[in-house]
Design an enzyme around this catalytic site. Structure first.
Site, mmCIF file in Angstrom:
data_model
loop_
_atom_site.group_PDB
_atom_site.id
_atom_site.type_symbol
_atom_site.label_atom_id
_atom_site.label_comp_id
_atom_site.label_asym_id
_atom_site.label_seq_id
_atom_site.Cartn_x
_atom_site.Cartn_y
_atom_site.Cartn_z
ATOM 1 N N LYS A 1 -0.189 -3.462 -9.545
ATOM 2 C CA LYS A 1 -1.129 -4.491 -8.887
ATOM 3 C C LYS A 1 -1.237 -5.694 -10.155
ATOM 4 C CE LYS A 1 -3.042 -2.488 -5.083
ATOM 5 N NZ LYS A 1 -4.421 -1.759 -4.490
ATOM 6 N N ARG B 1 -0.951 6.452 -4.585
ATOM 7 C CA ARG B 1 0.028 5.686 -3.554
ATOM 8 C C ARG B 1 0.697 4.975 -4.519
ATOM 9 N NH1 ARG B 1 -0.205 0.416 -0.965
ATOM 10 N NH2 ARG B 1 0.619 0.596 1.183
#
Length: 447
Positions: A222, A256
């Site tokens: 991210k 995840r």
């Protein structure tokens, strides 16, 4: 896929989550996801990638057909289904691992469940599509509820915002009849948060563990990691591993990830060190009492009556549901010449004193149609207080903890789902339930 096979895969995933940490492999079948968009649009590529992730150590494959990156273009329901349906159908047939559907649309979730997905991963925590909680309950799926915001606000207390949002999600799940043991929470790192707020959520992940559900985090590649360490999305592996190890140290149960093999190695090392971890600090109290409630009825729409009762409890001022068990079909108790019952247990927090709580519960029973009748006789709904914090009380109207709770399989079995470590009458609930023997044979889940 048959419902029994879906349930087996769901429970397979939940069993892994109870022995954390676990890995969820990301499979985006989108053209525009921030990191791997366009790589797995072809069915053969998607299936190959899923099989690789399972071989590398993923416990579940998360299939997404709509990018949720900042600035993403919304995808219509039929287009999202066109992308994910053939992938889920093929994976349900070709791999034995559980599959989750990453979607915020109830219709997509329902069809994905029909095709074989056993977990619904909702990036709006059941709060964007009003039908989502019901779909989770109706399909018997596990669910991941994630915090989200329409826009960032650096001035807010992000930890408080996440906690309140997730509490609402848990209440929506309880009202719909989703068993608490099938829920995971996700603080939503990267969604509606500043880089500093993302870091705060990870550093304080133990705060969200207080909600009682396993915590999943999705940090992989991210942008906040790029802001710290630099690099394009596919150059952020080392930064992702570092952030995920911090998350594990703060109590994450599921990661995840895009890079499964590398995380598998990190988990092996982490588990070695985690063997010496100290137990978490006791939960801070907020002045409200934790209560255990038992619900049952055997007149008319039994399942509907229990679900209406759960909703009524959560609507009642001074009462907030925090968990609900599955609904169970149970044989009649005390007076055996009557129809079978539907039973459940719920956990709630309340600022009402015990007898005031009892008054509210009796009022709810009356509002839902209960009429005076013989002891142990048929009833539309019955709501009993089983325990109120750890207090002992004996009055003309109420005895706490409930003196017969340990003798009633229709209480112990659902309660063991949501509060297995609870002590009642000097015994741990899960141990008392395990020793019921033949008495438990007639009690079966309705979902």
């Amino acid at each position: 896929m048959t419902d029994s096979r879906r349930a087996r895969k769901r429970d397979q995933f939940l069993a892994v989550v109870r022995q954390p940490p676990a890995l969820m492999g990301i499979l985006n079948v989108t053209p525009d996801s921030f990191s791997d968009g366009g790589r797995h649009i072809e069915l053969s590529a998607a299936i190959s990638r899923a099989k690789t992730m399972i071989a590398e150590g993923a416990s579940i494959v998360d299939v997404g057909g709509e990018s949720t990156r900042p600035g993403h273009i919304p995808v219509a329901e039929d287009e999202e289904l066109r992308r994910v349906a053939p992938v889920i159908e093929a994976l349900a047939r070709d791999i034995d691992a559980p599959i989750s559907i990453d979607t915020m649309k109830a219709a997509v979730a329902r069809e994905a469940a029909r095709l074989g997905a056993s977990v619904i991963n909702d990036v709006w925590g059941l709060q964007r599509d009003p039908a989502m909680a019901d779909v989770v309950a109706e399909t018997g799926s596990a669910v991941i509820v994630m915090h989200n915001r329409e826009r960032t606000d650096a001035a807010i207390d992000i930890l408080d915002d996440v906690e309140r949002f997730l509490e609402r999600s848990l209440r929506l799940a309880a009202r719909a009849g989703v068993p608490f043991g099938r829920i995971l929470v996700d603080p939503g790192v990267g969604f509606g948060k500043t880089p500093e707020q993302n870091c705060a959520c990870i550093s304080n992940l133990d705060r969200f563990r207080r909600l009682g559900a396993p915590v999943l985090v999705g940090l992989s590649r991210k942008s906040f990691i790029g802001r710290i360490a630099g690099g394009a999305p596919d150059e952020r592996l080392i930064g992702t591993l570092a952030a995920d190890v911090v998350a594990l140290m703060r109590g994450a149960s599921v990661l995840r990830v895009h890079d499964v093999a590398e995380h598998r190695q990190a988990l092996d090392v982490f588990r070695t060190f985690a063997a010496t971890e100290r137990p978490p600090a006791p939960r801070a109290r907020d002045g409200r009492a934790d209560v255990v409630l038992a619900l049952g009825g055997n007149v008319g729409d039994k399942v509907g009556a229990l679900r209406r009762a759960l909703a009524a409890l959560d609507d009642e001022p001074g009462i907030a549901l925090t968990a609900a068990s599955r609904l169970y079909r149970t044989p009649p108790w005390g007076k055996t010449d009557q129809d079978w019952f539907a039973n459940a247990c719920a956990l709630a927090r309340t600022d009402l004193p015990p007898e005031a709580l009892l008054d509210r519960l009796k009022a709810i029973e009356t509002e839902l149609g209960r009429k005076p009748g013989e002891r142990w006789g048929p009833r539309v709904i019955d709501i009993d207080i089983i325990a109120y914090d750890d207090i002992a009380l004996e009055s003309e109207r109420l005895t706490l903890p409930h003196p017969e709770a340990l003798n009633r399989a229709f209480v112990l079995i659902p309660l063991a789902e949501i509060a297995p470590e609870r002590i009642l009458g000097g015994r741990r609930v899960k141990e008392a339930a395990a020793n019921l023997g033949a008495e438990a044979s007639g009690i079966v889940p309705l979902d």
